[in-house]
Structure formats: C-alpha cells, structure tokens
Design a protein around this motif. Structure first.
Motif, short mmCIF file in Angstrom:
data_model
loop_
_atom_site.label_atom_id
_atom_site.label_comp_id
_atom_site.label_asym_id
_atom_site.label_seq_id
_atom_site.Cartn_x
_atom_site.Cartn_y
_atom_site.Cartn_z
N LEU A 19 24.84 -74.03 85.65
CA LEU A 19 25.45 -75.16 86.34
C LEU A 19 24.91 -75.30 87.76
O LEU A 19 24.69 -76.43 88.23
N ALA A 20 24.69 -74.17 88.43
CA ALA A 20 24.13 -74.23 89.79
C ALA A 20 22.74 -74.84 89.76
O ALA A 20 22.37 -75.63 90.64
N TRP A 21 21.97 -74.49 88.74
CA TRP A 21 20.62 -75.04 88.62
C TRP A 21 20.66 -76.54 88.36
O TRP A 21 19.91 -77.32 88.96
N ILE A 22 21.57 -76.98 87.49
CA ILE A 22 21.68 -78.41 87.16
C ILE A 22 22.14 -79.20 88.38
O ILE A 22 21.59 -80.27 88.69
N ILE A 23 23.13 -78.69 89.10
CA ILE A 23 23.61 -79.37 90.31
C ILE A 23 22.51 -79.42 91.36
O ILE A 23 22.32 -80.44 92.05
N GLY A 24 21.75 -78.33 91.46
CA GLY A 24 20.62 -78.32 92.39
C GLY A 24 19.59 -79.37 92.03
O GLY A 24 19.04 -80.04 92.92
N LEU A 25 19.33 -79.56 90.74
CA LEU A 25 18.39 -80.59 90.30
C LEU A 25 18.87 -81.99 90.72
O LEU A 25 18.07 -82.85 91.07
N ARG A 26 20.17 -82.17 90.67
CA ARG A 26 20.72 -83.49 90.98
C ARG A 26 20.68 -83.80 92.48
O ARG A 26 20.34 -84.91 92.89
N PHE A 27 21.01 -82.82 93.32
CA PHE A 27 21.18 -83.10 94.74
C PHE A 27 20.07 -82.53 95.62
O PHE A 27 19.88 -83.01 96.74
N ALA A 28 19.38 -81.50 95.18
CA ALA A 28 18.31 -80.89 95.99
C ALA A 28 17.28 -80.29 95.04
O ALA A 28 17.21 -79.09 94.85
N ARG A 29 16.51 -81.17 94.42
CA ARG A 29 15.63 -80.77 93.31
C ARG A 29 14.71 -79.61 93.68
O ARG A 29 14.51 -78.69 92.89
N ARG A 30 14.15 -79.63 94.88
CA ARG A 30 13.20 -78.59 95.27
C ARG A 30 13.86 -77.24 95.39
O ARG A 30 13.23 -76.20 95.22
N TYR A 31 15.16 -77.24 95.66
CA TYR A 31 15.86 -75.97 95.88
C TYR A 31 16.68 -75.55 94.66
O TYR A 31 17.49 -74.62 94.76
N ALA A 32 16.50 -76.21 93.53
CA ALA A 32 17.33 -75.92 92.36
C ALA A 32 17.19 -74.47 91.92
O ALA A 32 18.20 -73.78 91.69
N VAL A 33 15.96 -73.98 91.81
CA VAL A 33 15.76 -72.60 91.37
C VAL A 33 16.24 -71.60 92.43
O VAL A 33 16.94 -70.64 92.09
N PRO A 34 15.90 -71.77 93.71
CA PRO A 34 16.47 -70.85 94.71
C PRO A 34 17.99 -70.83 94.71
O PRO A 34 18.60 -69.78 94.92
N ILE A 35 18.64 -71.98 94.47
CA ILE A 35 20.10 -72.02 94.39
C ILE A 35 20.59 -71.18 93.21
O ILE A 35 21.55 -70.41 93.32
N ALA A 36 19.92 -71.34 92.07
CA ALA A 36 20.28 -70.54 90.90
C ALA A 36 20.09 -69.05 91.17
O ALA A 36 20.90 -68.22 90.75
N VAL A 37 19.00 -68.71 91.86
CA VAL A 37 18.76 -67.30 92.21
C VAL A 37 19.84 -66.79 93.16
O VAL A 37 20.31 -65.65 93.03
N LEU A 38 20.25 -67.63 94.11
CA LEU A 38 21.30 -67.23 95.03
C LEU A 38 22.61 -66.97 94.30
O LEU A 38 23.30 -65.95 94.56
N VAL A 39 22.97 -67.85 93.37
CA VAL A 39 24.18 -67.64 92.58
C VAL A 39 24.06 -66.36 91.75
O VAL A 39 25.02 -65.59 91.63
N THR A 40 22.88 -66.13 91.19
CA THR A 40 22.65 -64.89 90.44
C THR A 40 22.85 -63.68 91.33
O THR A 40 23.46 -62.68 90.93
N GLY A 41 22.31 -63.75 92.55
CA GLY A 41 22.47 -62.63 93.48
C GLY A 41 23.93 -62.36 93.80
O GLY A 41 24.35 -61.19 93.87
#
Length: 404
Positions: free
Chosen positions: A165-187
């Motif tokens: 979900l973090a990755w999908i939301i990142g794609l919607r609002f901050a596409r370039r940061y979608a993967v880093p956001i997912a990594v942050l949530v994972t961390g």
C-alpha cells in the motif's frame, strides 16, 4: 561589494541544482535496491558480515568512480551496481564452493568487462546482441522476483500489505519516491517486529571482510558468464544509450576498463559488479540536473559523496536483513524491479519482427531450467538469437514443394 558577491551567489545556485540531483540519484539508487543486493549475496552463501562487506565495498567503489571520473571528464557519467545482475544471482542460489566461489565468479566477470574495454571486437560483439533479445532475457529473470510481493501478501498479509500500500500511494503522489517509501515502511516494520539474535549488532560498525576467491566450473558457468552478459546488455549498453540521449557521446572502452578494475577490487571483499548507471543516470545527465548540459557534471560527484556516506550503514542493514523473513525482502526487491520488468518487456516487444524470438527468450529464461550445468538465461539468449536467425535468414522451400 555587490559586484563580487553576485557572481558567487550565482555560481552557488548553479551548483545547487546538480548537487541535489546527484544526491537524489544516489539515495534513490541505494534505497531502491540495497535490499536486493543483500538478499542476493545472502542467497549465494554470504554470511551477514560478508553481505555487509560486499555492499560496503561496492558503495566505496561507486563513490570513488562517480567522483573521480566525473571530475576528470567534466561529464555527468554515473556508475551503479548491477541491479539485474543481483536479481539473477538471487535466482541462482549457492554454487559449489560456497561464497568464495561467488567471489571468484565476480572476479572473472570483472576480468571479462576489463577485456571488453581492452579488446575492441569484444565490445562490438556485446553491442551486436539484439536489444529485444537482451530485454526479453532480463524480463524472464525478473519475473519470478516480481511475483514475490503478491506471494508475500498471501503468506504474510500483516507485513506485506502495508508495504504494498505504501508503494501504491507513493506511485500516486510521489512516483519517484515510491520505492524509497516502501523501503522506509519495510525498515519500520523490521525495526518493530524483528528480533535480532544476541550479539547480532556487536559487529555492526562497518568493516570490510576479505574473501579469498575460489574458482569452480559451476560458478563460472552458472554465475560469471551470465552475469557478464546481463551487466553488459542490461546496464552498460543502456547506460551509454541514456548518456547519448542526453547529448553525451562517450567512448565506452575507458569506462569498461575502470569499472572492470573497480569490480575486481570489490570482488576480494564479496562485492558485486560495478557498471554504468542506466536508470539513475537519467537524473544526473538529464535536464533535471541543470538546463545547461555542460553544468551537469557535479551531479555524479555529489552522488559519489552520498555513496561513501551510505557505505557506513551497510553492516547494520545486513544484520536486519539476515534476521527478517526472506520472502518479505524479496517482496520489496520485487517492487523495486517492477519498473525494470516493465521497461524490459516494452523493449522486448517493441518490434513485430522480433516479437516471437523475444517471447521465446522470455519463456525459456523464466522457466528457470538448467541443462548441462548452464542456467536458463544463457539458454534463453541462445534460443532467442537462434530463432531470430532462423526467421530472418530461413531456408528457402525446396523446389517442387507446395504450401498446404
């Protein structure tokens, strides 16, 4: 007073944009795939300390390459680790001879890259691999890993769903940061749910752990040769294309030489191959770094500094990755590689005349077969090129025969 300060302030503004672009490129490149690197090294037999050492050594190598080459050439040429190569390594598993054999395969791959820079026919031979076939091979290697997020949601929904979900939301609002956001949530999830064994962080301060390379036929055939092909076809050649698209025509031979030497050095510490950046190169070499292409060269220098700083976090990251569920780490890596899979499939199917050979390459590679000790990516490449030659230069019907 104003006459002297105005040019200084102007020059600071000129450097600010490329420096920020370079720092962003390094953070995105690292945060998007460092979990993949650690997972691949661990799957290949590395201990947490060896995996951290491998990641640290490559970060140091990338820092030096980005700083020295860009400063010397005054061109925004960027370097990164081989993400497709690490995806491939994750599917291979531990070879005969363990992680020392993997280090030996890394060293052989580095030697092949170095030879490609020194011997021009080798560079021309690598450039002759049809792009649709190379892309199809890459897509076949990435497919299994890119299915991991869905598998993880089915098996561990409480952990995998927030990441997805973090990755999908990142794609919607901050596409370039979608993967880093997912990594942050994972961390955050790992920090709150992972229980490290006693003493796991005792050696968390970064350290380079020497690995004496061993040379086995199994590792040479299953790892070294496919890794060389993947690195050249999926990283170095696209990296040159990205630079050319942004107005920078580079002589490839010197770049292959320096990356080959850097890869040879990191192999003795368990580090994977270094190569030209492809995706993050667009950040440093594109208009985002500076409207004037002649003023973009500080961007990779800033990226190099950030990579040197990120090297300090390698051991701590490796400890958490080693203690976390492997499928969860593969799921994050799969999310990071979905864009690569998409681009590879698009490149594989772009031309109708090469579409069927590309699909043939894709299905062979995705099958994961091993024949005569040789892995599926090699056979996918052979099958696709063979079909392409057959269709393009097929035999003519025998005289007197008629179609049915």
């Amino acid at each position: 007073m104003s006459e002297t300060t105005q040019p200084i302030q102007g020059s600071r503004r000129e450097y600010f944009q490329p420096v920020m672009a370079g720092a962003l490129a390094a953070v995105v490149g690292y945060a998007s795939t460092f979990t993949l690197v650690l997972a691949a090294l661990t799957a290949a037999g590395a201990s947490p300390q060896q995996a951290g050492s491998g990641l640290m050594s490559v970060c140091i190598a990338l820092g030096i390459l980005n700083i020295v080459v860009s400063a010397r050439m005054r061109v925004p040429v960027s370097f990164a680790w081989t993400t497709p190569g690490m995806a491939f390594l994750l599917t291979v598993g531990e070879p005969v001879g363990g992680f020392p054999a993997v280090a030996g395969a890394f060293l052989v791959t580095a030697a092949l890259i170095l030879l490609t820079g020194l011997i021009k026919p080798l560079a021309r031979l690598m450039a002759a691999i049809p792009a649709p076939i190379a892309n199809a091979m890459l897509a076949g290697m990435l497919l299994t890993l890119c299915l991991a997020p869905i598998t993880a949601v089915a098996q561990m929904p409480m952990l995998a769903l927030p990441i997805l979900l973090a990755w999908i939301i990142g794609l919607r609002f901050a596409r370039r940061y979608a993967v880093p956001i997912a990594v942050l949530v994972t961390g955050i999830l790992l920090a709150t749910t992972t229980h490290l064994p006693p003493g796991a962080l005792d050696g968390s301060w970064p350290a380079l752990v020497p690995v004496m390379p061993a040379f086995t036929l199994d590792a040479m055939v299953r790892i070294a040769l496919p890794l060389f092909i993947v690195t050249m076809a999926s990283q170095n050649l696209p990296g040159l294309a990205v630079m050319q698209a942004n107005g920078f025509v580079l002589a490839p031979a010197p770049l292959f030489i320096v990356t080959g030497l850097a890869s040879a050095a990191t192999a003795f510490f368990g580090g994977q191959t270094s190569n030209l950046a492809a995706i993050t190169a667009a950040i440093c070499a594109g208009p985002e770094a500076h409207p004037d292409k002649d003023k973009r060269w500080p961007a990779p220098i800033a990226a190099g500094v950030v990579y040197l700083l990120l090297a300090l976090a390698a051991s701590l990251a490796a400890a958490f990755i080693a203690a976390s569920p492997p499928l969860l780490i593969q799921a994050v890596a799969g999310l990071a590689l979905l864009s690569s899979l998409s681009a590879a499939l698009a490149g594989a199917l772009v031309h109708e005349e090469t579409r069927l050979p590309a699909i043939f390459t894709f299905v062979i590679t995705a099958s994961g077969i091993t024949m005569m000790g040789v892995g599926a990516p090699f056979w996918g490449l052979v099958g696709g090129i063979g079909m392409l030659i057959l269709l393009r230069f097929g035999v003519k019907p025998l005289a007197g025969t008629r179609g049915t």
